[in-house]
Design a protein around this motif. Structure first.
Motif, PDB file in Angstrom:
ATOM      1  N   ILE A 103      41.433  28.527  25.129  1.00  0.00           N
ATOM      2  CA  ILE A 103      41.599  28.797  26.557  1.00  0.00           C
ATOM      3  C   ILE A 103      40.301  29.354  27.115  1.00  0.00           C
ATOM      4  CG2 ILE A 103      44.062  29.295  26.220  1.00  0.00           C
ATOM      5  CD1 ILE A 103      43.378  32.267  26.802  1.00  0.00           C
ATOM      6  N   PHE A 104      40.120  29.191  28.427  1.00  0.00           N
ATOM      7  CA  PHE A 104      39.020  29.854  29.121  1.00  0.00           C
ATOM      8  C   PHE A 104      39.607  31.116  29.740  1.00  0.00           C
ATOM      9  CE2 PHE A 104      37.122  25.828  28.357  1.00  0.00           C
ATOM     10  CZ  PHE A 104      35.760  26.089  28.261  1.00  0.00           C
ATOM     11  N   SER A 105      39.359  32.225  29.058  1.00  0.00           N
ATOM     12  CA  SER A 105      40.056  33.477  29.331  1.00  0.00           C
ATOM     13  C   SER A 105      39.486  34.211  30.529  1.00  0.00           C
ATOM     14  CB  SER A 105      39.983  34.373  28.092  1.00  0.00           C
ATOM     15  OG  SER A 105      40.444  35.666  28.390  1.00  0.00           O
ATOM     16  N   LEU A 106      40.340  34.474  31.512  1.00  0.00           N
ATOM     17  CA  LEU A 106      39.927  35.274  32.669  1.00  0.00           C
ATOM     18  C   LEU A 106      39.731  36.733  32.245  1.00  0.00           C
ATOM     19  CD1 LEU A 106      42.316  33.842  35.424  1.00  0.00           C
ATOM     20  CD2 LEU A 106      40.044  33.054  34.761  1.00  0.00           C
ATOM     21  N   LYS A 107      40.538  37.186  31.297  1.00  0.00           N
ATOM     22  CA  LYS A 107      40.427  38.568  30.830  1.00  0.00           C
ATOM     23  C   LYS A 107      39.067  38.804  30.169  1.00  0.00           C
ATOM     24  CE  LYS A 107      44.090  40.312  28.922  1.00  0.00           C
ATOM     25  NZ  LYS A 107      45.155  40.630  27.919  1.00  0.00           N
ATOM     26  N   THR A 108      38.624  37.835  29.369  1.00  0.00           N
ATOM     27  CA  THR A 108      37.318  37.960  28.715  1.00  0.00           C
ATOM     28  C   THR A 108      36.182  37.802  29.726  1.00  0.00           C
ATOM     29  OG1 THR A 108      38.254  37.052  26.682  1.00  0.00           O
ATOM     30  CG2 THR A 108      35.862  37.056  26.865  1.00  0.00           C
ATOM     31  N   ALA A 109      36.343  36.845  30.658  1.00  0.00           N
ATOM     32  CA  ALA A 109      35.279  36.574  31.625  1.00  0.00           C
ATOM     33  C   ALA A 109      35.017  37.764  32.535  1.00  0.00           C
ATOM     34  CB  ALA A 109      35.638  35.348  32.464  1.00  0.00           C
ATOM     35  N   GLN A 110      36.044  38.573  32.780  1.00  0.00           N
ATOM     36  CA  GLN A 110      35.835  39.686  33.722  1.00  0.00           C
ATOM     37  C   GLN A 110      34.932  40.779  33.142  1.00  0.00           C
ATOM     38  OE1 GLN A 110      39.529  41.353  35.037  1.00  0.00           O
ATOM     39  NE2 GLN A 110      40.052  42.255  33.050  1.00  0.00           N
ATOM     40  N   ASP A 111      34.668  40.747  31.832  1.00  0.00           N
ATOM     41  CA  ASP A 111      33.687  41.679  31.267  1.00  0.00           C
ATOM     42  C   ASP A 111      32.325  41.453  31.910  1.00  0.00           C
ATOM     43  OD1 ASP A 111      35.640  42.697  29.644  1.00  0.00           O
ATOM     44  OD2 ASP A 111      35.072  41.522  27.879  1.00  0.00           O
ATOM     45  N   ARG A 112      32.049  40.198  32.294  1.00  0.00           N
ATOM     46  CA  ARG A 112      30.774  39.890  32.942  1.00  0.00           C
ATOM     47  C   ARG A 112      30.922  39.667  34.454  1.00  0.00           C
ATOM     48  NH1 ARG A 112      27.645  35.815  28.677  1.00  0.00           N
ATOM     49  NH2 ARG A 112      27.967  37.112  26.817  1.00  0.00           N
ATOM     50  N   LEU A 113      32.113  39.287  34.873  1.00  0.00           N
ATOM     51  CA  LEU A 113      32.321  38.973  36.283  1.00  0.00           C
ATOM     52  C   LEU A 113      32.793  40.170  37.102  1.00  0.00           C
ATOM     53  CD1 LEU A 113      34.086  35.489  36.007  1.00  0.00           C
ATOM     54  CD2 LEU A 113      31.952  35.953  37.205  1.00  0.00           C
ATOM     55  N   GLY A 114      33.384  41.144  36.453  1.00  0.00           N
ATOM     56  CA  GLY A 114      33.970  42.262  37.175  1.00  0.00           C
ATOM     57  C   GLY A 114      35.474  42.116  37.275  1.00  0.00           C
ATOM     58  N   ASP A 115      36.134  43.122  37.797  1.00  0.00           N
ATOM     59  CA  ASP A 115      37.589  43.198  37.853  1.00  0.00           C
ATOM     60  C   ASP A 115      38.190  42.023  38.641  1.00  0.00           C
ATOM     61  OD1 ASP A 115      40.191  44.105  37.660  1.00  0.00           O
ATOM     62  OD2 ASP A 115      40.005  45.405  39.412  1.00  0.00           O
ATOM     63  N   LEU A 116      39.174  41.370  38.027  1.00  0.00           N
ATOM     64  CA  LEU A 116      39.848  40.235  38.670  1.00  0.00           C
ATOM     65  C   LEU A 116      41.308  40.539  38.990  1.00  0.00           C
ATOM     66  CD1 LEU A 116      38.586  37.370  36.299  1.00  0.00           C
ATOM     67  CD2 LEU A 116      37.635  38.022  38.508  1.00  0.00           C
ATOM     68  N   SER A 117      41.729  41.766  38.760  1.00  0.00           N
ATOM     69  CA  SER A 117      43.158  42.079  38.824  1.00  0.00           C
ATOM     70  C   SER A 117      43.750  41.873  40.215  1.00  0.00           C
ATOM     71  CB  SER A 117      43.409  43.511  38.354  1.00  0.00           C
ATOM     72  OG  SER A 117      42.747  44.442  39.206  1.00  0.00           O
ATOM     73  N   LYS A 118      42.968  42.017  41.260  1.00  0.00           N
ATOM     74  CA  LYS A 118      43.483  41.887  42.623  1.00  0.00           C
ATOM     75  C   LYS A 118      43.273  40.492  43.215  1.00  0.00           C
ATOM     76  CE  LYS A 118      45.019  46.086  43.343  1.00  0.00           C
ATOM     77  NZ  LYS A 118      46.457  46.338  43.608  1.00  0.00           N
ATOM     78  N   LEU A 119      42.658  39.598  42.467  1.00  0.00           N
ATOM     79  CA  LEU A 119      42.447  38.232  42.965  1.00  0.00           C
ATOM     80  C   LEU A 119      43.798  37.532  43.073  1.00  0.00           C
ATOM     81  CD1 LEU A 119      39.991  36.338  43.630  1.00  0.00           C
ATOM     82  CD2 LEU A 119      40.289  35.385  41.330  1.00  0.00           C
ATOM     83  N   PRO A 120      44.096  36.881  44.207  1.00  0.00           N
ATOM     84  CA  PRO A 120      45.369  36.141  44.299  1.00  0.00           C
ATOM     85  C   PRO A 120      45.526  35.186  43.121  1.00  0.00           C
ATOM     86  CG  PRO A 120      44.281  36.207  46.435  1.00  0.00           C
ATOM     87  CD  PRO A 120      43.299  36.767  45.437  1.00  0.00           C
ATOM     88  N   LYS A 121      46.740  35.038  42.668  1.00  0.00           N
ATOM     89  CA  LYS A 121      46.977  34.228  41.466  1.00  0.00           C
ATOM     90  C   LYS A 121      46.628  32.756  41.703  1.00  0.00           C
ATOM     91  CE  LYS A 121      50.240  37.395  39.294  1.00  0.00           C
ATOM     92  NZ  LYS A 121      49.795  38.555  40.074  1.00  0.00           N
TER      93      LYS A 121
END
Length: 918
Positions: free
Chosen positions: A25-43
């Motif tokens: 999978i292309f993990s959003l959880k892993t990518a946010q280590d470099r991209l920043g917090d994604l928790s509030k991004l609309p699904k």
């Protein structure tokens, strides 16, 4: 086989183990280590983000595209363009046939250019469901279904043979045969998986199930947490052939749902309320994402009902996140246990799972307490125009500008006050000398303004929802037990969206009651909602025309535009399936059915709607009859078809053998000269105006799907080819023949050309001579003189179905540009995809402020191969008296990709030129 990113700038690639299986999978959880917090991004945007991570290639998807999507959380809007690749494509046959015709024509062009025609092949999964062709020719009998299917196969044998050829000739292309269901319901119940699987470099990948479809109501699948929306057939073909969909990162409007629906209120009432709210809010071109704790108790079928009508509220999609309700539906409909486990694990890992209290960041929000929803319908001409149930009579009276006396239907007589009651003297005379009536089976019945002549349970919106379908069956049962009957002037029909519906109606014992009221099964398909209502009984048609009556249809559909349901029915009302039957019982929309009786029982006692309306407890009890075995049974051999389908003989060639005598499938002229360089973009000089149109001109107005009139250009053409009027079929069924479709462009009987003072019908003024003639005939005369053409319009040009022929026909008529106050998203894209300029008035200017009557000549300046998205162009107006002036317009070529498509002559031309040059 897809090629996924080997760049992986954000270190997103990882393994996910579910049970005994490992997935990449292309993990959003892993990518946010470099991209920043994604928790509030609309699904819904998280789905797009995963797509960009998976297809990062430094060409179509760059690192800055991914960063721009994450940065959206700060600005909540963006003008950044991204390239999106959906996992699959869904088609129905009206739009699918011309798409396959285009693919066949592209193969022919590639072969003629000396290249391998098998280069033209879908690169992603494509499913085509034949659901738009069945018509309600027969109704009200036990044999209606069988008779309608037989005549459907006779009418459409040539089209179906062509589709079967396509299924054998193209890779990754499947056809669901006629008589199976509506594409969106088949998608919801079977095709969609919520999480899709693919392979790349020998590894198994899991990712969100995504799609585009060649029908506006593809959005229905968003109810299952699958991101999908409608595109034009042109854009879908390009997506099939590996072209990404170019789009701006959308604004996302959050819609918070709280509370629960009250007793007696249906999902249809809810969706009509939401549609009105969102239209008022203004969400065209935006995503809508539903959230709030009210979702926990909102059944998935209700979610799908709401998602289905995204085109009606104007949004690109209406997205519902995945949660336990989603898993329950996947289980009910017989999806594989391993896939269900993967859906849960994947969505929780990726932050795509809906949790209680979720509050993403949105561009804007609005909310609804579902406990406040009232019983409603929508009409009489637009799906967003909600009317509270008890207000229908007053709404109709206002529409008619008549003072109808309240009385029993059997006692009512028309009060003619001139004008609205009759259009011409002969009809006025008939009204004065005789009461409007019809004679059915030897008995005379009054037939007046507001009488319901069509009552149809139809369309994907509601037939996918067991709750409202079973409510209709329960209401029918109570009505029969009370001795009520459908009025004899009402054409009634039941067209479920899948065979599962008839399974549970039979299992619950409700089908016989529907049959007794005349709501017999007529077919599995769109029928009335798409305009395939079939002919009215001749006495009814004769009376409507003789007395110039404004009669009504009530349907459980999603579209009620002028001229769509039936050419003789002017007012059309969208309603829940049980209300459809209620109006069939009373036979009129002049009655307030919340207070007035529907009829009388065997003892002469008045029966009211409340006496036969089912309770929620009664609905819940019969809902238990819906079970997984029904879905396993009906979808076990979904692609096989019946004996008639299997008996169709097809040629085994990779390029199609065109038949010049065919009136259904013709070799289109779009790709002639494709092996030569594209002509440079140049200014448009001294163009004539083909039509001046008003607001809310729909794709039904531009390219109708229904009846072909005998005296229309298309009707004359078919007669010249030896086709009898009884065999005309519909415009929708003839979409594989450009000769019919270009003649049918702007041929809707309800379209109003202001060049003729707003007169209805597809006519115009051929300005050089001042003659009135059909728009097609005028366009051909202009083509003889090499005169370029433009169309001028108002707001929301091209709303409605994602009908590619609305753009293709415009192109073939010689129209170089459409100038409007605003465009519907899909149609604007389709115009660009066919090389037609969409231009938008600016600075508050309109056709009225500029005094454009249609007599002018327009020259459009600023066009060249260097044109950029959203360029400002100048238009010089030369009036009939020789005076000139100018105004500016916004060029609605919105993205750099669209610039390239336009320069090539269209999106498919761009693909073909690149293939031939390779």
């Amino acid at each position: 086989m897809a090629k996924y990113s080997n760049i992986n700038s954000f270190n997103a690639l990882k393994s996910l183990k579910v049970g005994q299986d490992d997935y990449q999978i292309f993990s959003l959880k892993t990518a946010q280590d470099r991209l920043g917090d994604l928790s509030k991004l609309p699904k819904s945007l998280k789905v797009l983000l995963e797509n960009l991570l998976r297809f990062e290639d430094e060409k179509t998807v760059k690192k800055e595209d991914i960063e721009a999507l994450v940065a959206w959380q700060k600005t909540k809007k963006s003008d950044h363009e991204i390239q999106y690749r959906p996992a699959r494509v869904l088609m129905q046959d009206f739009t699918g046939v011309p798409a396959v015709v285009d693919l066949a024509a592209m193969r022919a062009a590639v072969k003629q250019a000396g290249s391998d025609p098998e280069q033209i092949n879908p690169l992603s999964k494509v499913d085509l469901v034949i659901d738009h062709s069945v018509m309600v020719d027969f109704f009200g009998t036990d044999k209606a279904f069988e008779e309608n299917v037989d005549i459907e196969m006779q009418r459409n044998g040539e089209r179906y043979q062509f589709l079967r050829w396509g299924q054998s000739a193209f890779n990754s292309f499947s056809v669901v045969p006629p008589g199976t269901g509506i594409c969106h319901q088949v998608n919801l119940e079977y095709l969609a998986q919520a999480v899709w699987l693919g392979e790349s470099d020998g590894q198994k990948f899991a990712f969100p199930d995504t799609l585009v479809g060649t029908d506006s109501h593809t959005t229905m699948i968003n109810g299952l947490g699958v991101l999908g929306w409608g595109v034009g057939g042109i854009e879908a073909e390009a997506a099939m052939l590996g072209q990404p969909i170019s789009m701006l990162i959308p604004e996302v409007i959050g819609f918070k749902l709280t509370g629960k629906l009250r007793e007696g209120i249906t999902a249809t009432d809810l969706v009509l309320t939401i549609t009105q709210m969102l239209r008022k809010k203004g969400v065209v071109g935006k995503f809508v994402e539903f959230y709030g704790d009210g979702l926990a108790d909102l059944p998935l079928a209700d979610r799908a009902t709401i998602a289905n009508m995204a085109p009606e509220y104007g949004a690109t999609c209406g997205f519902f996140p995945i949660d336990d309700v989603t898993l329950g539906y996947l289980r009910l409909t017989g999806r594989n246990d391993d896939r269900i486990a993967l859906v849960e694990a994947y969505c929780k890992e990726q932050g795509l799972w809906r949790n209680a209290g979720d509050e993403p960041v949105f561009t804007d929000t609005l909310s609804l307490d579902m406990g406040t929803v009232e019983a409603s319908v929508a009409g009489p001409k637009r799906p967003q125009d909600r009317v509270v149930l008890q207000d229908i009579p007053s709404t109709f009276r206002s529409l008619m500008e008549l003072d109808l006396k309240p009385a029993k239907v059997e006692q009512e007589r028309l009060i003619s006050e001139g004008g609205a009651g009759a259009a011409i003297d002969a009809k006025q005379s008939a009204l004065q000398n005789d009461d409007p009536h019809c004679v059915i089976d030897g008995k005379r019945y009054p037939l007046v303004h507001g009488d319901v002549v069509i009552s149809a349970i139809t369309s994907c919106t509601n037939t996918s929802n067991p709750s409202v379908m079973l409510a209709a069956g329960l209401l029918a049962k109570k009505a029969v037990e009370k001795g009520l009957q459908r009025k004899p002037w009402v054409k009634s029909s039941l067209a479920p969206g899948s065979k599962v519906v008839t399974d549970y109606l039979n299992a619950s014992g409700l089908m016989p009651y529907l049959d007794q009221l005349g709501y017999n099964l007529v077919g599995y398909g769109c029928t009335t909602c798409i305009g395939n209502s079939g002919p009215l009984p001749k006495p009814i048609e004769d009376a409507i025309q003789c007395y110039d009556l404004n009669v009504a249809s009530v349907l459980s559909g999603n579209r009620n535009f002028e001229g769509r349901v039936h050419p003789l029915v002017k007012t059309n009302w969208l309603a829940s399936p049980p209300l459809v039957i209620a109006f069939g019982l009373v036979g009129s929309i002049r009655n307030d059915i919340t207070k007035e009786p529907l009829g009388v029982d065997q003892n002469g006692q008045d029966i009211y709607l409340k006496d036969i309306w089912p309770t929620q407890a009664e609905i819940d009890e019969v809902l238990q009859k819906v079970n997984t075995d029904m879905f396993h049974k009906e979808y076990a051999a979904v692609f096989d078809g019946d004996e008639s389908w299997q008996a169709i003989q097809i040629p085994q060639s990779k390029t199609y053998e065109w038949d010049e005598k065919s009136t259904y499938i013709r070799h289109p002229p779009f790709f002639e000269g494709i092996d030569k360089p594209a002509k440079p973009i140049q200014d448009i000089e001294n163009a004539r105006i083909l039509a001046v149109l008003g607001d809310s001109v729909t794709t039904d107005h531009i390219s109708p799907a229904g009846n072909i009139k005998k005296d229309s250009p298309a009707g004359r053409y078919l007669q010249e080819q030896g086709v009898d009027q009884k065999d005309f079929n519909s415009y929708g069924s003839r979409r594989g023949n450009h000769e019919v479709m270009m003649r049918g462009t702007f041929a809707n009987i309800r379209i109003k050309n202001e060049m003729l003072g707003g007169e209805e019908g597809g006519n115009t003024i051929y300005v050089p001579s001042g003659e009135k003639m059909a728009i097609y005939d005028a366009a051909m005369k202009y083509q003889q003189d090499a005169t370029p053409l433009v169309v001028v319009a108002g707001k929301e040009y091209g709303t409605g179905s994602s009908r590619d022929w609305a753009a293709k026909g415009t192109n073939l008529l010689g129209v170089k540009a459409v100038i409007a106050e605003s465009f519907e998203r899909i149609h604007r894209s389709n115009l660009v995809g066919m090389g037609v300029l969409p231009l938008q008035f600016v600075d508050g200017q309109t056709r009225q402020t500029l005094r454009l009557t249609g007599q002018e000549q327009l020259s459009i300046h600023g066009l060249s191969d260097d044109i950029e998205p959203h360029a400002t162009l100048d238009i010089e107006v030369k009036r009939a008296d020789g005076s000139t002036e100018s105004f500016k317009v916004l060029c609605r070529i919105d993205t750099l990709n669209e610039v390239e498509y336009f320069k090539a002559g269209g999106i498919l031309h761009y693909v073909l030129r690149n293939l031939i040059a390779a």
